[in-house]
Write a protein that holds these residues in place. Structure first.
Motif, PDB file in Angstrom:
ATOM      1  N   ALA A 188     -11.615   6.438   8.136  1.00  0.00           N
ATOM      2  CA  ALA A 188     -12.373   5.347   7.489  1.00  0.00           C
ATOM      3  C   ALA A 188     -13.714   5.160   8.211  1.00  0.00           C
ATOM      4  O   ALA A 188     -13.768   5.274   9.436  1.00  0.00           O
ATOM      5  CB  ALA A 188     -11.560   4.054   7.517  1.00  0.00           C
ATOM      6  N   ILE A 247     -10.549  -5.227   9.220  1.00  0.00           N
ATOM      7  CA  ILE A 247      -9.461  -4.243   9.202  1.00  0.00           C
ATOM      8  C   ILE A 247      -9.830  -3.044  10.074  1.00  0.00           C
ATOM      9  O   ILE A 247     -11.003  -2.769  10.286  1.00  0.00           O
ATOM     10  CB  ILE A 247      -9.166  -3.788   7.749  1.00  0.00           C
ATOM     11  CG1 ILE A 247      -7.896  -2.930   7.689  1.00  0.00           C
ATOM     12  CG2 ILE A 247     -10.361  -3.060   7.118  1.00  0.00           C
ATOM     13  CD1 ILE A 247      -7.374  -2.707   6.279  1.00  0.00           C
ATOM     14  N   GLY A 248      -8.775  -2.373  10.546  1.00  0.00           N
ATOM     15  CA  GLY A 248      -8.974  -1.108  11.233  1.00  0.00           C
ATOM     16  C   GLY A 248      -8.677  -1.162  12.715  1.00  0.00           C
ATOM     17  O   GLY A 248      -9.529  -1.578  13.488  1.00  0.00           O
ATOM     18  N   GLY A 249      -7.451  -0.762  13.096  1.00  0.00           N
ATOM     19  CA  GLY A 249      -7.085  -0.639  14.503  1.00  0.00           C
ATOM     20  C   GLY A 249      -7.010  -1.957  15.239  1.00  0.00           C
ATOM     21  O   GLY A 249      -7.141  -1.993  16.467  1.00  0.00           O
ATOM     22  N   ARG A 306       0.870  -1.197   0.000  1.00  0.00           N
ATOM     23  CA  ARG A 306       0.000   0.000   0.000  1.00  0.00           C
ATOM     24  C   ARG A 306       0.889   1.225   0.000  1.00  0.00           C
ATOM     25  O   ARG A 306       1.456   1.600   1.017  1.00  0.00           O
ATOM     26  CB  ARG A 306      -0.927  -0.025   1.217  1.00  0.00           C
ATOM     27  CG  ARG A 306      -1.917   1.127   1.276  1.00  0.00           C
ATOM     28  CD  ARG A 306      -2.924   0.902   2.407  1.00  0.00           C
ATOM     29  NE  ARG A 306      -3.898   1.975   2.491  1.00  0.00           N
ATOM     30  CZ  ARG A 306      -3.741   3.066   3.244  1.00  0.00           C
ATOM     31  NH1 ARG A 306      -2.652   3.202   3.990  1.00  0.00           N
ATOM     32  NH2 ARG A 306      -4.673   3.989   3.266  1.00  0.00           N
ATOM     33  N   SER A 352      -8.279   3.776  14.199  1.00  0.00           N
ATOM     34  CA  SER A 352      -7.109   3.447  13.376  1.00  0.00           C
ATOM     35  C   SER A 352      -6.186   4.648  13.283  1.00  0.00           C
ATOM     36  O   SER A 352      -6.616   5.737  12.914  1.00  0.00           O
ATOM     37  CB  SER A 352      -7.562   3.046  11.972  1.00  0.00           C
ATOM     38  OG  SER A 352      -6.450   2.982  11.106  1.00  0.00           O
ATOM     39  N   VAL A 404      -1.891  -2.874   9.981  1.00  0.00           N
ATOM     40  CA  VAL A 404      -0.738  -2.024   9.668  1.00  0.00           C
ATOM     41  C   VAL A 404      -0.001  -1.689  10.974  1.00  0.00           C
ATOM     42  O   VAL A 404       1.088  -2.201  11.248  1.00  0.00           O
ATOM     43  CB  VAL A 404      -1.165  -0.711   8.966  1.00  0.00           C
ATOM     44  CG1 VAL A 404       0.070   0.143   8.671  1.00  0.00           C
ATOM     45  CG2 VAL A 404      -1.943  -0.981   7.688  1.00  0.00           C
ATOM     46  N   HIS A 405      -0.616  -0.791  11.762  1.00  0.00           N
ATOM     47  CA  HIS A 405       0.111  -0.157  12.861  1.00  0.00           C
ATOM     48  C   HIS A 405       0.550  -1.141  13.945  1.00  0.00           C
ATOM     49  O   HIS A 405       1.700  -1.108  14.395  1.00  0.00           O
ATOM     50  CB  HIS A 405      -0.764   0.952  13.461  1.00  0.00           C
ATOM     51  CG  HIS A 405      -0.007   1.927  14.294  1.00  0.00           C
ATOM     52  ND1 HIS A 405       0.180   1.782  15.651  1.00  0.00           N
ATOM     53  CD2 HIS A 405       0.659   3.048  13.941  1.00  0.00           C
ATOM     54  CE1 HIS A 405       0.899   2.780  16.101  1.00  0.00           C
ATOM     55  NE2 HIS A 405       1.215   3.564  15.083  1.00  0.00           N
ATOM     56  N   GLY A 451     -14.624  -2.940   7.728  1.00  0.00           N
ATOM     57  CA  GLY A 451     -13.921  -2.149   8.724  1.00  0.00           C
ATOM     58  C   GLY A 451     -14.391  -0.711   8.651  1.00  0.00           C
ATOM     59  O   GLY A 451     -15.311  -0.401   7.875  1.00  0.00           O
ATOM     60  N   ARG A 452     -13.789   0.148   9.417  1.00  0.00           N
ATOM     61  CA  ARG A 452     -12.789  -0.147  10.426  1.00  0.00           C
ATOM     62  C   ARG A 452     -13.463  -0.494  11.747  1.00  0.00           C
ATOM     63  O   ARG A 452     -14.363   0.199  12.173  1.00  0.00           O
ATOM     64  CB  ARG A 452     -11.814   1.015  10.599  1.00  0.00           C
ATOM     65  CG  ARG A 452     -12.437   2.157  11.363  1.00  0.00           C
ATOM     66  CD  ARG A 452     -11.584   3.389  11.507  1.00  0.00           C
ATOM     67  NE  ARG A 452     -12.505   4.507  11.617  1.00  0.00           N
ATOM     68  CZ  ARG A 452     -13.118   4.850  12.745  1.00  0.00           C
ATOM     69  NH1 ARG A 452     -12.839   4.213  13.875  1.00  0.00           N
ATOM     70  NH2 ARG A 452     -13.986   5.806  12.766  1.00  0.00           N
ATOM     71  N   THR A 497      -3.689   4.601  11.202  1.00  0.00           N
ATOM     72  CA  THR A 497      -3.314   4.637   9.783  1.00  0.00           C
ATOM     73  C   THR A 497      -4.381   5.335   8.945  1.00  0.00           C
ATOM     74  O   THR A 497      -4.051   6.116   8.043  1.00  0.00           O
ATOM     75  CB  THR A 497      -3.124   3.195   9.265  1.00  0.00           C
ATOM     76  OG1 THR A 497      -2.202   2.533  10.121  1.00  0.00           O
ATOM     77  CG2 THR A 497      -2.605   3.194   7.836  1.00  0.00           C
ATOM     78  N   LYS A 498      -5.647   5.066   9.238  1.00  0.00           N
ATOM     79  CA  LYS A 498      -6.739   5.656   8.452  1.00  0.00           C
ATOM     80  C   LYS A 498      -7.870   6.048   9.394  1.00  0.00           C
ATOM     81  O   LYS A 498      -8.929   5.397   9.424  1.00  0.00           O
ATOM     82  CB  LYS A 498      -7.194   4.660   7.378  1.00  0.00           C
ATOM     83  CG  LYS A 498      -7.992   5.335   6.282  1.00  0.00           C
ATOM     84  CD  LYS A 498      -8.051   4.499   5.020  1.00  0.00           C
ATOM     85  CE  LYS A 498      -8.881   5.262   4.001  1.00  0.00           C
ATOM     86  NZ  LYS A 498      -8.950   4.599   2.719  1.00  0.00           N
TER      87      LYS A 498
END
Ligand SMILES: Cc1ncc(COP(=O)(O)OP(=O)(O)O)c(N)n1
Ligand SMILES: Cc1nc(C(=O)O)sc1CCOP(=O)(O)O
Ligand SMILES: [Mg+2]
Length: 213
Positions: free
Chosen positions: A143, A165-167, A42, A137, A187-188, A132-133, A139-140
């Motif tokens: 969202a 996805i998401g946190g 990404r 998050s 991600v994070h 998600g999320r 990262t985003k």
């Protein structure tokens, strides 16, 4: 290999800020050693040459570790490398991407918290749907949010592997897995780490959540 066996487990997603300054390859390799089954590249930049170079190197790492590479947003790059693709609702036609990449390619679709989007993605040829999320998050943060309750209904209505996805952290992932998701995209909580060893440790913690019956 059937999608039902390869689309399960930790789904690592790269982040250009967290993985800058030479961290991309060692941190990704650590995530793969820790058991990540899917890796999404990404990168929102428009530096085509660097994107091709990095995606190429990630493809090689994924092949070495038996994982699948997925390209975010960019069907042309996915086609050029012969790898998978993840598309959001604003990222172009999923049906056209399926026609471009062929029947075997893994193609995922963002469905936010909306089951009708997932049903449409299934009709258009998606290999998995992502909701998600679920948590805050870093990262985003903007969202749209999703309630884990959605997952129980998704499982009965959508006949495809489900990604959350998401946190997501190792502490919050078990409730999502119990609700029926096949993959946890992170991600994070995976890559905001001080060393490759720490990334591998975190990846292992996520991956082990899928080992229990
Ligand atoms: C596995 C997974 N799920 C959702 C997304 C988000 O995709 P999108 O809505 O297109 O947003 P960007 O990632 O492009 O900012 C994703 N990338 N991966
Ligand atoms: C890229 C992305 N898409 C989301 C969505 O809800 O569609 S949440 C998200 C970021 C995921 O990163 P982290 O694990 O750091 O929260
Ligand atoms: Mg996108």
């Amino acid at each position: 290999m059937k999608d039902s066996t390869r689309l399960r487990g930790l789904y690592a997603i790269t982040d250009s800020k967290l993985l800058a300054e030479g961290r991309l390859l060692p941190y990704v390799e650590a995530a793969l050693k820790g058991g990540a089954r899917l890796l999404q590249y990404r990168d929102k930049s428009s530096d085509e040459a660097r994107r091709l170079r990095e995606a190429d190197a990630l493809q090689e790492l994924c092949a070495r570790h038996g994982a699948q590479l997925i390209i975010n947003d960019d069907a042309e790059l996915a086609a050029r490398l012969g790898v998978g693709l993840h598309l959001g609702q604003e990222d172009g036609s999923l049906a056209a991407a399926r026609a471009l990449l062929g029947r075997q390619a893994i193609i995922g679709a963002t469905c936010h918290a909306q089951l009708p989007l997932a049903e449409q993605a299934a009709r258009d040829g998606a290999s998995y749907v992502a909701f998600g999320r679920f948590f805050q998050s870093q990262t985003k943060p903007g969202a749209p949010s999703a309630d884990p309750e959605l997952l129980r209904e998704a499982r009965t209505r959508i006949g495809l592997p489900i990604v959350a996805i998401g946190g997501i952290t190792p502490e919050t992932a078990p409730s999502l897995i119990a609700a029926g998701v096949q993959m946890i995209a992170v991600v994070h909580a995976l890559f905001a780490a001080d060393s490759p060893a720490e990334v591998e440790h975190r990846a292992r913690a996520f991956s082990q959540l899928f080992n229990t019956p």
